[in-house]
Write an enzyme that holds these catalytic residues in place. Structure first.
Site, PDB file in Angstrom:
ATOM      1  N   ASP A  10      35.266 -28.400 -57.261  1.00 35.20           N
ATOM      2  CA  ASP A  10      36.548 -28.710 -57.897  1.00 35.20           C
ATOM      3  C   ASP A  10      36.513 -30.168 -58.343  1.00 35.20           C
ATOM      4  OD1 ASP A  10      37.637 -26.210 -57.419  1.00 35.20           O
ATOM      5  OD2 ASP A  10      38.667 -26.816 -55.591  1.00 35.20           O
ATOM      6  N   ARG A  32      33.599 -25.312 -65.390  1.00 35.59           N
ATOM      7  CA  ARG A  32      34.945 -24.729 -65.429  1.00 35.59           C
ATOM      8  C   ARG A  32      35.837 -25.746 -66.149  1.00 35.59           C
ATOM      9  NH1 ARG A  32      37.742 -25.140 -60.028  1.00 35.59           N
ATOM     10  NH2 ARG A  32      36.752 -23.178 -59.455  1.00 35.59           N
TER      11      ARG A  32
HETATM   12  C1  LIG Z   1      40.954 -21.336 -61.864  1.00 37.00           C
HETATM   13  C2  LIG Z   1      41.522 -22.722 -61.961  1.00 37.00           C
HETATM   14  C3  LIG Z   1      40.850 -23.760 -61.359  1.00 37.00           C
HETATM   15  C4  LIG Z   1      41.347 -25.071 -61.469  1.00 37.00           C
HETATM   16  N1  LIG Z   1      40.623 -26.103 -60.940  1.00 37.00           N
HETATM   17  C5  LIG Z   1      41.043 -27.363 -61.150  1.00 37.00           C
HETATM   18  C6  LIG Z   1      40.264 -28.476 -60.739  1.00 37.00           C
HETATM   19  O1  LIG Z   1      39.180 -28.348 -60.170  1.00 37.00           O
HETATM   20  N2  LIG Z   1      40.759 -29.722 -60.973  1.00 37.00           N
HETATM   21  C7  LIG Z   1      41.958 -29.925 -61.616  1.00 37.00           C
HETATM   22  O2  LIG Z   1      42.348 -31.080 -61.835  1.00 37.00           O
HETATM   23  N3  LIG Z   1      42.716 -28.880 -62.001  1.00 37.00           N
HETATM   24  C8  LIG Z   1      42.294 -27.623 -61.795  1.00 37.00           C
HETATM   25  N4  LIG Z   1      43.073 -26.575 -62.216  1.00 37.00           N
HETATM   26  C9  LIG Z   1      44.477 -26.805 -62.640  1.00 37.00           C
HETATM   27  C10 LIG Z   1      44.565 -27.131 -64.103  1.00 37.00           C
HETATM   28  O3  LIG Z   1      44.001 -28.404 -64.352  1.00 37.00           O
HETATM   29  C11 LIG Z   1      46.027 -27.140 -64.583  1.00 37.00           C
HETATM   30  O4  LIG Z   1      46.749 -28.104 -63.868  1.00 37.00           O
HETATM   31  C12 LIG Z   1      46.727 -25.810 -64.421  1.00 37.00           C
HETATM   32  O5  LIG Z   1      45.875 -24.727 -64.670  1.00 37.00           O
HETATM   33  C13 LIG Z   1      47.920 -25.699 -65.397  1.00 37.00           C
HETATM   34  O6  LIG Z   1      47.471 -25.797 -66.717  1.00 37.00           O
HETATM   35  P1  LIG Z   1      47.381 -24.551 -67.721  1.00 37.00           P
HETATM   36  O7  LIG Z   1      46.058 -24.681 -68.431  1.00 37.00           O
HETATM   37  O8  LIG Z   1      47.577 -23.287 -67.013  1.00 37.00           O
HETATM   38  O9  LIG Z   1      48.467 -24.823 -68.824  1.00 37.00           O
HETATM   39  P2  LIG Z   1      50.029 -25.089 -68.702  1.00 37.00           P
HETATM   40  O10 LIG Z   1      50.436 -25.447 -70.082  1.00 37.00           O
HETATM   41  O11 LIG Z   1      50.319 -26.062 -67.619  1.00 37.00           O
HETATM   42  O12 LIG Z   1      50.622 -23.696 -68.289  1.00 37.00           O
HETATM   43  C14 LIG Z   1      50.680 -22.594 -69.166  1.00 37.00           C
HETATM   44  C15 LIG Z   1      51.611 -21.557 -68.572  1.00 37.00           C
HETATM   45  O13 LIG Z   1      51.047 -21.038 -67.360  1.00 37.00           O
HETATM   46  C16 LIG Z   1      52.052 -20.857 -66.376  1.00 37.00           C
HETATM   47  N5  LIG Z   1      51.779 -21.775 -65.257  1.00 37.00           N
HETATM   48  C17 LIG Z   1      50.869 -22.792 -65.221  1.00 37.00           C
HETATM   49  N6  LIG Z   1      50.855 -23.350 -63.999  1.00 37.00           N
HETATM   50  C18 LIG Z   1      51.777 -22.700 -63.261  1.00 37.00           C
HETATM   51  C19 LIG Z   1      52.219 -22.813 -61.917  1.00 37.00           C
HETATM   52  N7  LIG Z   1      51.707 -23.709 -61.076  1.00 37.00           N
HETATM   53  N8  LIG Z   1      53.187 -21.963 -61.473  1.00 37.00           N
HETATM   54  C20 LIG Z   1      53.709 -21.021 -62.297  1.00 37.00           C
HETATM   55  N9  LIG Z   1      53.311 -20.857 -63.593  1.00 37.00           N
HETATM   56  C21 LIG Z   1      52.364 -21.679 -64.065  1.00 37.00           C
HETATM   57  C22 LIG Z   1      53.361 -21.160 -67.041  1.00 37.00           C
HETATM   58  O14 LIG Z   1      53.840 -19.929 -67.559  1.00 37.00           O
HETATM   59  C23 LIG Z   1      52.972 -22.102 -68.146  1.00 37.00           C
HETATM   60  O15 LIG Z   1      53.868 -22.081 -69.215  1.00 37.00           O
HETATM   61  C24 LIG Z   1      42.556 -25.284 -62.154  1.00 37.00           C
HETATM   62  C25 LIG Z   1      43.206 -24.223 -62.779  1.00 37.00           C
HETATM   63  C26 LIG Z   1      42.706 -22.965 -62.708  1.00 37.00           C
HETATM   64  C27 LIG Z   1      43.410 -21.873 -63.435  1.00 37.00           C
END
Ligand SMILES: Cc1cc2nc3c(=O)[nH]c(=O)nc-3n(C[C@H](O)[C@H](O)[C@H](O)COP(=O)(O)OP(=O)(O)OC[C@H]3O[C@@H](n4cnc5c(N)ncnc54)[C@H](O)[C@@H]3O)c2cc1C
Length: 307
Positions: A130, A181
């Site tokens: 991560d 990722r």
């Molecule tokens: C498999 C995976 C691994 C990850 N690993 C890391 C990592 O190693 N380091 C790191 O910094 N970040 C990590 N993240 C988190 C990532 O950086 C984002 O903060 C997170 O995924 C929200 O961004 P988004 O791309 O979904 O877009 P967004 O624009 O934030 O979200 C799009 C839509 O998804 C839904 N959504 C998003 N988050 C949530 C939530 N928490 N609760 C409810 N609905 C939600 C909502 O409907 C939102 O409108 C990871 C995410 C995923 C999916």
């Protein structure tokens, strides 16, 4: 502003204790965390596997303060790997370098990563480091490079679109053949290292995704953003990439509808499944990602639900 406050609260021990005891908070925790035990993580993994999804299992915990905690965390991951192999689950592992003591004893951390990578390779399991906040970005990328230099090609890491350095890291790791990722980035980062506006982060994500679709063997796109998902599908189809040559990744408890729809359409989907008791920092990052969650958290804090 609220998002920043919440992200700053991630390391607050007192708040963590309050949240663990709060009956208002627990149901929301249960949405995002599979449970306190490895058994709960594996149960969730089995259910997702039955629905045609892969998983990556995360034993929550980070920024340990005592080096012996690194060995304990590594031991849990060893158990994860042996269970995954015994049950032949479609599962990888996700590990935070600071949980393995990156900032306390770097040598020990490197040895633990090497040991987990070897055991994971024996079980045909992929290891994703991560990506945490920017002070450890370079060290995390370096851990992947060291693993590859030692022959552990099953080790990759997350890369955050929000960081200005990301285009270089994407090229660096892709040249190495390490699986990336790609995520937006979950941490509150200062302006000199990271894009601050959503539109800038989304643009950076798309640029990195396009590069990965052109150059990488098996990119992993971690996002629930339906516009990015649609753009990645379009770009992949335009490049003639088969649907099994890349995957989408989403978090346990987030957009289950989209997860099912992707699988039904023949896309690969991997769900990030966190389990364990040290869930507070992970949980606050999930709250910070969704404005409605922020309101909930503030209501709970001010409602007298404090022990
Ligand atoms: C498999 C995976 C691994 C990850 N690993 C890391 C990592 O190693 N380091 C790191 O910094 N970040 C990590 N993240 C988190 C990532 O950086 C984002 O903060 C997170 O995924 C929200 O961004 P988004 O791309 O979904 O877009 P967004 O624009 O934030 O979200 C799009 C839509 O998804 C839904 N959504 C998003 N988050 C949530 C939530 N928490 N609760 C409810 N609905 C939600 C909502 O409907 C939102 O409108 C990871 C995410 C995923 C999916």
């Amino acid at each position: 502003m609220l998002r920043w406050m919440l992200l700053r609260a991630a390391g607050d021990e007192r708040l963590a204790r309050w949240a663990a005891a709060s009956p208002t908070v627990r149901p929301v925790v249960d949405r995002y965390i599979a449970g306190d035990t490895l058994g709960a993580g594996l149960k969730a993994a089995r259910g997702l596997a039955d629905a045609g999804m892969a998983v990556t299992l995360d034993h929550v915990g980070e920024y340990i303060t005592d080096a012996s905690q690194a060995d304990e965390a590594a031991q849990v991951y060893r158990e994860v790997l042996s269970q995954v192999a015994a049950e032949d689950l479609p599962a990888g592992i996700s590990v935070k370098p600071t949980q393995l003591g990156l900032l306390l004893e770097r040598d020990r951390c490197e040895k633990l990563v090497a040991d987990l990578a070897q055991r994971a390779a024996d079980a045909a399991v992929h290891v994703t480091l991560d990506m945490e906040d920017h002070p450890v970005t370079e060290a995390t990328v370096a851990l992947v490079e060291q693993a590859h230099a030692a022959g552990a090609t099953n080790v990759g890491c997350a890369i955050q679109a929000a960081l200005h350095r990301t285009p270089d890291d994407v090229r660096r790791l892709t040249r190495l053949g390490a699986s990336i990722r790609l995520c937006k980035g979950a941490y509150a980062e200062p302006v000199h290292v990271a894009w601050q506006r959503r539109v800038e982060v989304d643009r950076a994500y798309l640029e990195a995704a396009r590069h990965l679709l052109r150059e990488a063997d098996y990119p992993r796109f971690a996002t629930h953003d339906h516009r990015l998902v649609a753009a990645i599908k379009r770009e992949a189809a335009h490049l003639g990439r088969p649907r099994d040559s890349y995957e989408f990744q989403m978090l346990f408890g987030v957009r289950a509808d989209m997860q099912r729809a992707l699988v039904a359409d023949g896309y690969r989907l991997c769900v990030y499944v966190p389990f364990g008791t040290e869930w507070f920092p992970y949980f606050t990052r999930r709250l910070a990602e969704r404005p409605a969650n922020l309101a909930f958290f503030l209501r709970a804090l001010t409602s007298g639900d404090q022990r």
